[in-house]
Write a protein that holds these residues in place. Structure first.
Motif, short mmCIF file in Angstrom:
data_model
loop_
_atom_site.label_atom_id
_atom_site.label_comp_id
_atom_site.label_asym_id
_atom_site.label_seq_id
_atom_site.Cartn_x
_atom_site.Cartn_y
_atom_site.Cartn_z
N SER A 1 12.58 10.67 -11.32
CA SER A 1 12.12 12.05 -11.01
C SER A 1 10.67 12.30 -11.40
CB SER A 1 13.03 13.09 -11.68
OG SER A 1 14.36 12.95 -11.24
N CYS A 2 9.88 11.24 -11.50
CA CYS A 2 8.44 11.44 -11.70
C CYS A 2 7.81 12.04 -10.45
CB CYS A 2 7.77 10.13 -12.06
SG CYS A 2 8.18 9.50 -13.69
N VAL A 3 8.43 11.78 -9.30
CA VAL A 3 7.98 12.34 -8.04
C VAL A 3 9.21 12.52 -7.15
CG1 VAL A 3 7.58 10.08 -6.98
CG2 VAL A 3 6.32 12.06 -6.13
N THR A 4 9.22 13.59 -6.37
CA THR A 4 10.34 13.83 -5.48
C THR A 4 10.20 12.99 -4.22
OG1 THR A 4 9.25 15.66 -4.33
CG2 THR A 4 10.52 16.20 -6.32
N ALA A 5 11.30 12.79 -3.53
CA ALA A 5 11.28 11.98 -2.31
C ALA A 5 10.39 12.62 -1.25
CB ALA A 5 12.70 11.80 -1.78
N SER A 6 10.40 13.95 -1.17
CA SER A 6 9.59 14.62 -0.15
C SER A 6 8.10 14.44 -0.42
CB SER A 6 9.94 16.11 -0.08
OG SER A 6 9.68 16.74 -1.33
N ILE A 7 7.69 14.56 -1.68
CA ILE A 7 6.28 14.35 -2.03
C ILE A 7 5.91 12.88 -1.84
CG2 ILE A 7 4.65 14.33 -3.95
CD1 ILE A 7 5.89 16.88 -4.96
N ALA A 8 6.84 11.99 -2.17
CA ALA A 8 6.58 10.56 -1.97
C ALA A 8 6.29 10.26 -0.51
CB ALA A 8 7.77 9.75 -2.47
N ARG A 9 7.08 10.86 0.39
CA ARG A 9 6.85 10.64 1.83
C ARG A 9 5.49 11.19 2.25
NH1 ARG A 9 12.56 11.54 2.36
NH2 ARG A 9 12.20 13.79 2.40
N VAL B 1 4.48 -2.50 -13.32
CA VAL B 1 4.01 -3.06 -12.04
C VAL B 1 2.84 -4.01 -12.27
CG1 VAL B 1 2.93 -2.48 -9.83
CG2 VAL B 1 4.82 -1.10 -10.69
N ILE B 2 1.91 -3.61 -13.12
CA ILE B 2 0.74 -4.44 -13.40
C ILE B 2 1.15 -5.76 -14.05
CG2 ILE B 2 -1.38 -4.60 -14.75
CD1 ILE B 2 -1.64 -1.54 -14.44
N LEU C 1 0.82 -1.21 0.00
CA LEU C 1 0.00 0.00 0.00
C LEU C 1 0.86 1.26 0.00
CD1 LEU C 1 -3.00 -0.76 2.39
CD2 LEU C 1 -3.08 -0.18 -0.03
N ALA C 2 1.89 1.29 0.83
CA ALA C 2 2.76 2.46 0.89
C ALA C 2 3.39 2.71 -0.48
CB ALA C 2 3.85 2.25 1.94
N SER C 3 3.80 1.66 -1.16
CA SER C 3 4.41 1.80 -2.48
C SER C 3 3.39 2.28 -3.51
CB SER C 3 5.00 0.45 -2.93
OG SER C 3 5.99 0.02 -2.02
N LEU C 4 2.16 1.78 -3.43
CA LEU C 4 1.13 2.21 -4.38
C LEU C 4 0.76 3.68 -4.19
CD1 LEU C 4 -1.22 -0.92 -4.38
CD2 LEU C 4 0.33 -0.17 -6.19
N TYR C 5 0.82 4.16 -2.95
CA TYR C 5 0.61 5.60 -2.72
C TYR C 5 1.66 6.42 -3.45
CZ TYR C 5 -2.94 5.06 0.97
OH TYR C 5 -4.10 4.80 1.67
N VAL C 6 2.89 5.97 -3.41
CA VAL C 6 3.98 6.69 -4.09
C VAL C 6 3.79 6.64 -5.60
CG1 VAL C 6 6.47 6.75 -4.48
CG2 VAL C 6 5.58 6.26 -2.20
N LEU D 1 9.23 -1.93 -6.34
CA LEU D 1 10.06 -1.61 -7.49
C LEU D 1 9.50 -0.40 -8.24
CD1 LEU D 1 12.33 -2.26 -9.53
CD2 LEU D 1 10.73 -3.85 -10.65
N GLY D 2 8.18 -0.38 -8.44
CA GLY D 2 7.55 0.76 -9.13
C GLY D 2 7.73 2.06 -8.39
N ALA D 3 7.58 2.03 -7.06
CA ALA D 3 7.77 3.25 -6.26
C ALA D 3 9.20 3.75 -6.37
CB ALA D 3 7.41 2.96 -4.80
N GLY D 4 10.16 2.80 -6.31
CA GLY D 4 11.56 3.20 -6.44
C GLY D 4 11.86 3.81 -7.79
N LEU D 5 11.27 3.25 -8.85
CA LEU D 5 11.49 3.80 -10.19
C LEU D 5 10.86 5.18 -10.35
CD1 LEU D 5 10.92 0.61 -12.40
CD2 LEU D 5 13.08 1.80 -11.97
#
Length: 584
Positions: free
Chosen positions: A429-437, A403-404, A56-61, A420-424
Motif C-alpha cells: 500500500s505504498c501506492v494504490t493500483a490506480s495511481i500505479a497505472r 531492487v538495487i 521501465l514500467a515497473s520503475l515508474y511504479v 518485484l519492487g513494483a509489486g511490493l
C-alpha cells in the motif's frame, strides 16, 4: 535502403518542426516501413516485448510509490537543512539530488524537488533561479550513474545484451560519470551565481522569477465600492502590486493609492503566484476572467495550483478560451507565465505553448488527480498545508534498496527485480493500483517500442553500415576520432528527436563502425549511452530542463551559458575515459 532513409528523414523533420505527438510520429514511421515491406510484422512489434519495456514500467511504479508515501519529500527535507550561503545551499541540494536520480527516474526526482526547492529558497531568502537549472543538470548527470537511473541506460544495456551479447554491469556507467560528477557539481556551485539571472531585491514584486498578470473584479454589494485603494488593503501587497484598473472599457494606468474603487472595476495585478492566493482572501474580489463561480467545487475545497504544459497537452497553439479548461480539467486559468514572465493581454486570448506555466484555481484534489497525466510536465500545489503521511516511507525506501541490491549483485535480472519492487509497492500500500497505472508513461514506452523497429530497419537494409562508413570516413579511420564522432552525432540527435530514439538508432550504427575498424564495441556502447542523455544546451533537449524553465524564469540563452562547459566536460571525459576502461 532509400525507403528507410526517407522515412527517418521525414520522422526527424516532423519531430523538429511540427507539434504532432512524438508517439504518433513514431507509429507513423513504423507503419510506413510495414506497408513498404521493409520490416515484417513480427519485427515491428518485437520491441514491445523487450524486457526494457517491463523494466521501465515497473520503475515508474516504484518512483510513484516513493513519491506518494512521502519518502522523497522526507529525504529531501532531511538532507537540505538550513545553509547560510547560496554556495552551501547548492552543495546541500546537488549531492542528494544527484544520488537520488541515480536510482530513480530523474523526471520524478525533479517533480518532487521543484516545489520543495521553491519553498526552501524562499525561506532562506535566495532566488530559486539560482537552484533549479543546476538541479536539472545534476539529475541528468546523476541518472547516468547506474543502469536504472535513466531509460537511455536501460535501453542501451538491453540492446547490448540481447543483440550483441555484451552485458553491462549495473554500476558500469559510474566508472565514467563518477569522476565527472564532482567536477560538474563544483562548477555549478561556484559559477551558477555569475551565469544565471536573478534580481538584487528579492522582496520586490518585480524580482519574482515567475511573474503573472492576474485580473480580479470588484463584486457589487460586497463592501469595496467607495473605498480607496489604500483603504481596501490593496496598496502594500506582499507578493505583487496593482498595476492598472479597467473601468467602463477604459484602462486606467498609474493607479494612485487614494483612487476610489467602484463596483465592477477590473483590477490588474502583477506579481508571483502567491499574489493570487492573497487576493482570493480579500472579501469583495473574485477572479475577473476565470468564471470562478462556474467552478463546480465548493469554495472551502478550492486551492491554487501551478502546471507546466508538456508537448502532449492537447490544446497547444490554441487560446485559453479554446482549451475550455473548466470543462476539461474542472479548473480555472487565473494567469499565464511564458518563460517565467507575465503574459500580456486578456487571459482568454493568450495562446498556449509548450513550457507555459499556468496558475489555476481548482479543487484540492487536482494535484493528486493530474500529477501523472502526460498533459503536464509538472503539477504543484501552492502553499500546500496538507500533511503527508510518512508512515510508509521506510517501507518504500526498503523496497527500492532491495531492487538495487538484487540488480547490482545479479541475483535477478533488472527486469525481474524491478517488477518485484513494483509489486511490493502495491502489495504494501505504498501506492494504490490506480495511481500505479497512471504513473506509467505510455508515450515513452510507445516511442521505445517503435524505436526498436526502426533500429531493425536500419540494420536490415544496410543503412547502419552506410552511415557507419560515413562517420569512419570523417574520422579518417582513427578509433578515438570515430568515438568522438559517435558522441557528437548521438548528442545532436538527442536535441532533434528524443534521447531514447537517438540511443536505439545509434547503437547499430556504432556496431557497424566498431566492426569495420576491428575494435571492441563496448566503449562505443558506453559513449552512446552517455551522449544520448547529456543534454544541457537547450530547454527542449531533456524533459527536466523544460520543467524548470517556467518556474525558474529562464531564457534559452541561460541554458547555453551554463550548459556549454558541462557539455564539453562530458564529451571529452566520456571519449577519453571509455577506451581506457574498456580498451579498443
Amino acid at each position: 535502403m532509400l525507403v528507410t532513409f526517407v522515412t527517418l528523414a521525414a520522422l526527424f523533420g516532423a519531430l523538429a518542426f511540427t507539434r504532432y505527438p512524438t508517439d504518433v510520429l513514431f507509429f507513423g514511421a513504423v507503419t510506413t516501413l510495414l506497408l513498404t515491406g521493409v520490416i515484417e510484422p513480427a519485427e515491428a512489434f518485437l520491441g514491445f516485448s523487450h524486457p526494457v519495456i517491463f523494466t521501465l514500467a515497473s520503475l515508474y511504479v516504484i518512483a510513484a510509490g516513493l513519491k506518494d508515501c512521502g519518502a522523497l519529500h522526507w529525504i529531501s527535507h532531511l538532507l537540505l537543512g538550513n545553509p547560510n550561503t547560496e554556495r552551501k545551499a547548492l552543495l546541500r541540494l546537488l549531492m542528494p539530488a544527484g544520488l537520488l536520480s541515480s536510482v530513480l527516474n530523474n523526471t520524478a526526482v525533479m517533480a518532487m524537488f521543484i516545489p520543495t526547492v521553491q519553498q526552501w529558497a524562499k525561506k532562506l531568502g535566495f532566488s530559486n533561479s539560482r537552484f533549479l537549472m543546476p538541479l536539472s543538470f545534476i539529475t541528468i548527470l546523476g541518472g547516468m550513474l547506474t543502469l536504472i537511473g535513466t531509460s537511455t541506460n536501460l535501453i542501451v544495456s538491453g540492446l547490448g545484451e540481447s543483440e550483441y551479447g555484451i552485458k553491462i554491469d549495473f554500476f558500469a556507467p559510474a566508472l565514467v560519470i563518477a569522476p565527472l560528477l564532482p567536477i560538474a557539481a563544483f562548477y555549478l556551485v561556484f559559477f551558477s551565481k555569475k551565469l544565471l539571472p536573478t534580481s538584487a531585491d528579492l522582496t520586490s514584486p518585480e524580482s519574482i522569477e515567475r511573474q503573472y498578470r492576474v485580473a480580479f473584479k470588484v463584486i457589487p454589494g460586497q463592501g469595496l465600492d467607495g473605498k480607496s485603494i489604500s483603504e481596501a488593503g490593496l496598496r502594500h501587497l506582499k507578493h505583487g502590486f496593482l498595476s492598472d484598473i479597467e473601468r467602463n472599457q477604459k484602462l486606467i494606468s498609474g493607479v494612485a493609492p487614494e483612487m476610489v474603487l467602484e463596483d465592477g472595476d477590473v483590477l490588474l495585478f502583477i506579481g508571483g503566484p502567491e499574489c493570487a492566493s492573497d487576493l482570493r482572501n480579500i472579501r469583495g474580489l473574485e477572479p475577473a476572467e476565470g468564471a470562478s463561480e462556474k467552478l463546480f467545487v465548493p469554495n472551502k475545497q478550492r486551492c491554487l495550483s501551478e502546471v507546466v504544459l508538456s508537448n502532449d497537452f492537447p490544446y497547444l497553439g490554441r487560446s485559453v478560451r479554446e482549451s475550455a479548461f473548466r470543462t476539461n480539467y474542472n479548473a480555472i486559468v487565473l494567469a499565464v507565465a511564458k518563460k517565467g514572465k507575465k503574459a500580456t493581454g486578456k487571459i482568454g486570448d493568450i495562446t498556449l505553448e509548450m513550457g507555459d506555466t499556468l496558475l489555476l484555481e481548482s479543487g484540492d484534489d487536482f494535484v493528486k488527480q493530474y500529477q501523472y497525466r502526460k498533459d503536464f510536465l509538472l503539477v504543484s500545489r501552492l502553499n500546500n498545508s496538507t500533511r503527508t503521511d510518512h508512515q510508509k516511507a521506510p517501507t518504500a525506501i526498503s523496497i527500492l534498496a532491495l531492487v538495487i541490491l538484487l540488480s547490482a549483485f545479479s541475483i535477478f535480472p533488472i527486469a525481474i527485480s524491478a517488477m518485484l519492487g513494483a509489486g511490493l509497492m502495491i502489495a504494501t500500500s505504498c501506492v494504490t493500483a490506480s495511481i500505479a497505472r497512471r504513473s506509467v508513461d505510455l508515450t515513452v514506452l510507445s516511442v521505445i517500442g517503435c524505436s526498436f523497429a526502426l533500429g531493425t530497419a536500419i540494420i536490415k537494409t544496410g543503412a547502419a553500415a552506410s552511415l557507419g562508413e560515413a562517420l569512419i570516413y570523417l574520422a579518417s579511420g582513427y578509433p578515438l576520432v570515430a568515438l568522438l564522432s559517435v558522441y557528437v552525432t548521438t548528442n545532436i540527435l538527442t536535441e532533434l528527436v528524443t534521447n531514447n530514439a537517438a540511443a536505439i538508432l545509434m547503437v547499430p550504427i556504432s556496431s557497424s563502425i566498431a566492426n569495420t575498424l576491428g575494435v571492441n564495441f563496448e566503449p562505443f556502447l558506453i559513449v552512446v549511452m552517455i551522449a544520448a542523455s547529456a543534454s544541457f544546451l537547450t530547454p527542449i533537449g531533456y524533459q527536466t530542463n523544460l520543467m524548470v524553465q517556467g518556474p525558474g524564469g529562464y531564457q534559452f540563452k541561460d541554458y547555453f551559458k551554463l550548459g556549454l562547459p558541462i557539455t564539453v566536460l562530458c564529451a571529452i571525459g566520456t571519449v577519453v575515459l571509455s577506451p581506457l576502461i574498456w580498451p579498443f
